[in-house]
Enzyme design. Structure first.
Site, PDB file in Angstrom:
ATOM      1  N   GLY A  46      -2.305  -3.355   5.536  1.00 50.79           N
ATOM      2  CA  GLY A  46      -1.490  -4.310   6.282  1.00 50.79           C
ATOM      3  C   GLY A  46      -1.982  -4.421   7.713  1.00 50.79           C
ATOM      4  O   GLY A  46      -2.732  -3.552   8.195  1.00 50.79           O
ATOM      5  N   GLN A  51      -1.332  -6.079  16.558  1.00 48.79           N
ATOM      6  CA  GLN A  51      -2.334  -5.002  16.484  1.00 48.79           C
ATOM      7  C   GLN A  51      -3.732  -5.503  16.854  1.00 48.79           C
ATOM      8  O   GLN A  51      -4.651  -4.705  17.037  1.00 48.79           O
ATOM      9  CB  GLN A  51      -2.342  -4.369  15.092  1.00 48.79           C
ATOM     10  CG  GLN A  51      -1.053  -3.607  14.772  1.00 48.79           C
ATOM     11  CD  GLN A  51      -1.080  -2.982  13.400  1.00 48.79           C
ATOM     12  OE1 GLN A  51      -0.799  -3.663  12.406  1.00 48.79           O
ATOM     13  NE2 GLN A  51      -1.434  -1.726  13.315  1.00 48.79           N
ATOM     14  N   CYS A  94      -1.056   4.231  10.319  1.00 50.84           N
ATOM     15  CA  CYS A  94      -1.011   3.017  11.133  1.00 50.84           C
ATOM     16  C   CYS A  94      -2.388   2.825  11.758  1.00 50.84           C
ATOM     17  O   CYS A  94      -2.933   3.773  12.339  1.00 50.84           O
ATOM     18  CB  CYS A  94       0.055   3.155  12.218  1.00 50.84           C
ATOM     19  SG  CYS A  94       0.210   1.676  13.258  1.00 50.84           S
ATOM     20  N   LEU A  95      -2.909   1.614  11.640  1.00 47.20           N
ATOM     21  CA  LEU A  95      -4.246   1.357  12.196  1.00 47.20           C
ATOM     22  C   LEU A  95      -4.249   1.482  13.718  1.00 47.20           C
ATOM     23  O   LEU A  95      -5.309   1.664  14.313  1.00 47.20           O
ATOM     24  CB  LEU A  95      -4.737  -0.027  11.759  1.00 47.20           C
ATOM     25  CG  LEU A  95      -4.903  -0.197  10.240  1.00 47.20           C
ATOM     26  CD1 LEU A  95      -5.359  -1.611   9.909  1.00 47.20           C
ATOM     27  CD2 LEU A  95      -5.873   0.819   9.662  1.00 47.20           C
ATOM     28  N   HIS A 136       7.046  -1.713   7.386  1.00 45.43           N
ATOM     29  CA  HIS A 136       6.201  -1.195   8.487  1.00 45.43           C
ATOM     30  C   HIS A 136       5.664  -2.360   9.338  1.00 45.43           C
ATOM     31  O   HIS A 136       5.686  -2.295  10.568  1.00 45.43           O
ATOM     32  CB  HIS A 136       5.054  -0.394   7.857  1.00 45.43           C
ATOM     33  CG  HIS A 136       4.038   0.158   8.804  1.00 45.43           C
ATOM     34  ND1 HIS A 136       3.840   1.512   8.985  1.00 45.43           N
ATOM     35  CD2 HIS A 136       3.130  -0.448   9.610  1.00 45.43           C
ATOM     36  CE1 HIS A 136       2.871   1.708   9.868  1.00 45.43           C
ATOM     37  NE2 HIS A 136       2.415   0.523  10.256  1.00 45.43           N
ATOM     38  N   GLU A 137       5.237  -3.435   8.655  1.00 45.74           N
ATOM     39  CA  GLU A 137       4.646  -4.571   9.395  1.00 45.74           C
ATOM     40  C   GLU A 137       5.713  -5.351  10.168  1.00 45.74           C
ATOM     41  O   GLU A 137       5.477  -5.759  11.312  1.00 45.74           O
ATOM     42  CB  GLU A 137       3.898  -5.503   8.435  1.00 45.74           C
ATOM     43  CG  GLU A 137       2.743  -4.859   7.674  1.00 45.74           C
ATOM     44  CD  GLU A 137       1.760  -4.111   8.539  1.00 45.74           C
ATOM     45  OE1 GLU A 137       1.590  -4.473   9.715  1.00 45.74           O
ATOM     46  OE2 GLU A 137       1.175  -3.130   8.054  1.00 45.74           O
ATOM     47  N   HIS A 140       6.426  -3.729  13.316  1.00 44.12           N
ATOM     48  CA  HIS A 140       5.442  -4.036  14.375  1.00 44.12           C
ATOM     49  C   HIS A 140       5.843  -5.307  15.139  1.00 44.12           C
ATOM     50  O   HIS A 140       5.651  -5.394  16.358  1.00 44.12           O
ATOM     51  CB  HIS A 140       4.046  -4.276  13.781  1.00 44.12           C
ATOM     52  CG  HIS A 140       3.218  -3.030  13.616  1.00 44.12           C
ATOM     53  ND1 HIS A 140       2.892  -2.210  14.661  1.00 44.12           N
ATOM     54  CD2 HIS A 140       2.615  -2.491  12.526  1.00 44.12           C
ATOM     55  CE1 HIS A 140       2.132  -1.203  14.226  1.00 44.12           C
ATOM     56  NE2 HIS A 140       1.950  -1.347  12.925  1.00 44.12           N
TER      57      HIS A 140
HETATM   58  O1  K1U Z   1       0.122  -1.790  10.015  1.00 42.12           O
HETATM   59  C1  K1U Z   1      -0.754  -0.942   9.918  1.00 42.12           C
HETATM   60  O2  K1U Z   1      -0.992  -0.186  10.850  1.00 42.12           O
HETATM   61  C2  K1U Z   1      -1.539  -0.828   8.640  1.00 42.12           C
HETATM   62  C3  K1U Z   1      -1.106   0.360   7.791  1.00 42.12           C
HETATM   63  C4  K1U Z   1      -0.039  -0.113   6.824  1.00 42.12           C
HETATM   64  C5  K1U Z   1       0.706   0.960   6.080  1.00 42.12           C
HETATM   65  C6  K1U Z   1       0.088   1.961   5.399  1.00 42.12           C
HETATM   66  C7  K1U Z   1       0.812   2.909   4.703  1.00 42.12           C
HETATM   67  C8  K1U Z   1       2.154   2.840   4.676  1.00 42.12           C
HETATM   68  C9  K1U Z   1       2.767   1.852   5.375  1.00 42.12           C
HETATM   69  C10 K1U Z   1       2.057   0.908   6.062  1.00 42.12           C
HETATM   70  C11 K1U Z   1      -2.339   0.864   7.046  1.00 42.12           C
HETATM   71  O3  K1U Z   1      -2.923   0.171   6.288  1.00 42.12           O
HETATM   72  S1  K1U Z   1      -2.853   2.494   7.353  1.00 42.12           S
HETATM   73  C12 K1U Z   1      -4.249   2.713   6.265  1.00 42.12           C
HETATM   74  C13 K1U Z   1      -3.882   2.909   4.845  1.00 42.12           C
HETATM   75  O4  K1U Z   1      -2.755   3.226   4.533  1.00 42.12           O
HETATM   76  C14 K1U Z   1      -4.872   2.710   3.767  1.00 42.12           C
HETATM   77  C15 K1U Z   1      -6.189   2.534   4.043  1.00 42.12           C
HETATM   78  C16 K1U Z   1      -7.101   2.343   3.011  1.00 42.12           C
HETATM   79  C17 K1U Z   1      -6.689   2.349   1.715  1.00 42.12           C
HETATM   80  C18 K1U Z   1      -5.376   2.548   1.424  1.00 42.12           C
HETATM   81  C19 K1U Z   1      -4.453   2.743   2.452  1.00 42.12           C
HETATM   82 ZN    ZN Z   2       0.997   0.074  11.777  1.00 35.18          ZN
END
Ligand code: K1U
Ligand code: ZN
Length: 172
Positions: A46, A51, A94-95, A136-137, A140
């Site tokens: 996401g 972001q 979270c990225l 989560h999004e 944000h």
């Molecule tokens: O919004 C963001 O920071 C993105 C975040 C979203 C998220 C992940 C997990 C639970 C809730 C919300 C991410 O994508 S973090 C990276 C991640 O979870 C992932 C990366 C590669 C493959 C699978 C998952």
């Molecule tokens: Zn996030």
């Protein structure tokens, strides 16, 4: 399409309340393409526009498991319209807070409404990772981060770690 730099904690932009998208324009379509490319490159499931430094209520997501079968979603002005009583704990990342993961409890199922890139209003129900990710999004878009659901001790620790990293980066 462009991979945009990610806004990282403790950048105060992450605390902004984003503004609604008023209309689907070429600029919005371009931003959607850039956000998807940035999300896939990270990689993440996401991404909210803030972001990448754009305070608009716009989200991209792809929670498909198979890498060769992408299922990109672009959500404009998304809103949660219903949440289940039942909760679920998921280890979130979270990225904007790289390499930090913690368990967060949220409603297990949600219904959410958004406008798509065709300008249509869509309402759908989600469970599993999609339900967690959309909550989560949308957080944000309201300046809320998953660390806000943790204890003060954990949140303070992660804030200190990222503040120190940002200071080091500045002087490097
Ligand atoms: O919004 C963001 O920071 C993105 C975040 C979203 C998220 C992940 C997990 C639970 C809730 C919300 C991410 O994508 S973090 C990276 C991640 O979870 C992932 C990366 C590669 C493959 C699978 C998952
Ligand atoms: Zn996030």
């Amino acid at each position: 399409m462009t991979i945009k730099p990610l806004v990282i904690l403790p950048d105060s932009q992450l605390r902004l309340v984003s503004k609604p998208v008023e209309a689907v324009t070429d600029e919005i379509r371009r931003l959607a393409d850039d956000m998807l490319e940035t999300m896939y490159d990270a990689p993440g499931v996401g991404l909210a526009a803030i972001q990448v430094g754009i305070p608009l209520r716009m989200v991209t997501m792809d929670v498909s498991k198979a890498e060769d079968e992408r299922a990109p979603m672009v959500l404009l002005n998304p809103e949660v319209t219903w949440t289940s009583e039942e909760k679920r704990v998921y280890e979130e990342g979270c990225l904007s807070i790289p390499e930090y993961y913690e368990e967060v409890e949220r409603p297990d199922r949600v219904r959410f409404r958004y406008m798509n890139l065709k300008g249509e209003t869509v309402e759908q129900e989600a469970d599993g990772l999609l339900a967690t990710c959309v909550q989560h999004e949308i957080d944000h878009l309201n300046g809320v981060l998953f660390i806000d659901y943790l204890s003060k001790l954990k949140r303070d620790r992660v804030m200190t770690k990222f503040k120190k990293a940002a200071k080091r980066e500045k002087t490097a």
